[in-house]
Motif scaffolding. Sequence first.
Motif, short mmCIF file in Angstrom:
data_model
loop_
_atom_site.label_atom_id
_atom_site.label_comp_id
_atom_site.label_asym_id
_atom_site.label_seq_id
_atom_site.Cartn_x
_atom_site.Cartn_y
_atom_site.Cartn_z
N ALA A 103 0.85 -1.21 0.12
CA ALA A 103 0.09 -0.15 -0.02
C ALA A 103 0.86 1.48 -0.05
O ALA A 103 1.97 1.19 0.59
CB ALA A 103 -0.83 -0.16 1.21
N ARG A 104 0.44 2.38 -0.61
CA ARG A 104 1.21 3.51 -0.78
C ARG A 104 0.73 4.52 0.30
O ARG A 104 1.61 5.31 0.59
CB ARG A 104 0.97 3.94 -2.21
N ARG A 137 6.51 3.29 11.25
CA ARG A 137 7.68 3.47 10.47
C ARG A 137 8.74 2.49 11.13
O ARG A 137 9.53 2.06 10.18
CB ARG A 137 8.11 4.90 11.09
N ALA A 138 8.82 1.98 12.24
CA ALA A 138 9.91 1.07 12.62
C ALA A 138 9.46 -0.29 12.13
O ALA A 138 10.19 -1.24 12.14
CB ALA A 138 9.39 0.85 14.25
N ASN A 139 8.24 -0.65 11.33
CA ASN A 139 8.18 -1.89 10.86
C ASN A 139 8.19 -1.71 9.14
O ASN A 139 7.70 -2.52 8.50
CB ASN A 139 6.87 -2.33 11.18
N GLY A 140 8.76 -0.58 8.83
CA GLY A 140 9.20 -0.61 7.40
C GLY A 140 8.35 0.27 6.42
O GLY A 140 8.77 0.38 5.35
N ILE A 141 7.41 1.10 6.99
CA ILE A 141 6.46 1.85 6.13
C ILE A 141 7.14 3.16 6.18
O ILE A 141 7.49 4.02 7.15
CB ILE A 141 5.18 1.99 6.85
N PRO A 142 7.49 3.71 4.97
CA PRO A 142 8.21 4.85 4.68
C PRO A 142 7.06 6.13 5.34
O PRO A 142 5.70 6.13 5.26
CB PRO A 142 8.27 5.18 3.54
N ASN A 143 7.91 7.38 6.01
CA ASN A 143 7.11 8.40 6.61
C ASN A 143 6.26 8.93 5.49
O ASN A 143 5.16 9.56 6.02
CB ASN A 143 8.12 9.22 7.29
#
Length: 173
Positions: A103-104, A137-143
């Motif tokens: 997902a974006r 964010r800690a699990n790899g989703i960009p800010n």
Amino acid sequence: MKRMFTLLALVWAGSSMGADWQVTQSDSISAYVLCHQGDCPVRTAKVFDLPVAVPMPARVSDSAAKPVTMHSSTSVRFALASARLSQTEKAKLKAFLKRHRDARRFLVVGSTDQIGKKRFNETLAYKRGMAVAVFMRANGIPNRNIKVDSRCCIEHPPSTNPDARRAVISINE
């Protein structure tokens, strides 16, 4: 069974005597009345008001159609006056992120109930949303893929309103 036999007997008796049946209804109670020719009410046609059918435009199939948008959401719950994620809620959120890794755009909306002062609840709702965003964010989703919003002071307590004391994470493609 007895009612069915009685009804069949009345139908047979009425048909053999050249009689007609009249059905009356009032307040969901049906009554079958045997009437003889000449004293029965005049039969009328039943007319249903149906909406006029509007023709649907022809659908053009396009081989290069847009991709199907993915709409999914989950929510994580918080304890009273807390913006800390429990281990159970972290596991739930991690599973959601794993399913929707591609997902974006994620929208995170933190919320609170009405218990407490409004200013405190406004801050707490935002902190709940931010706590979820930090975990994401800690699990790899960009800010850049995460938007945080908040809703304060939802009227009913969590027992009658599931929106209170939680953060909702939805995918907006």
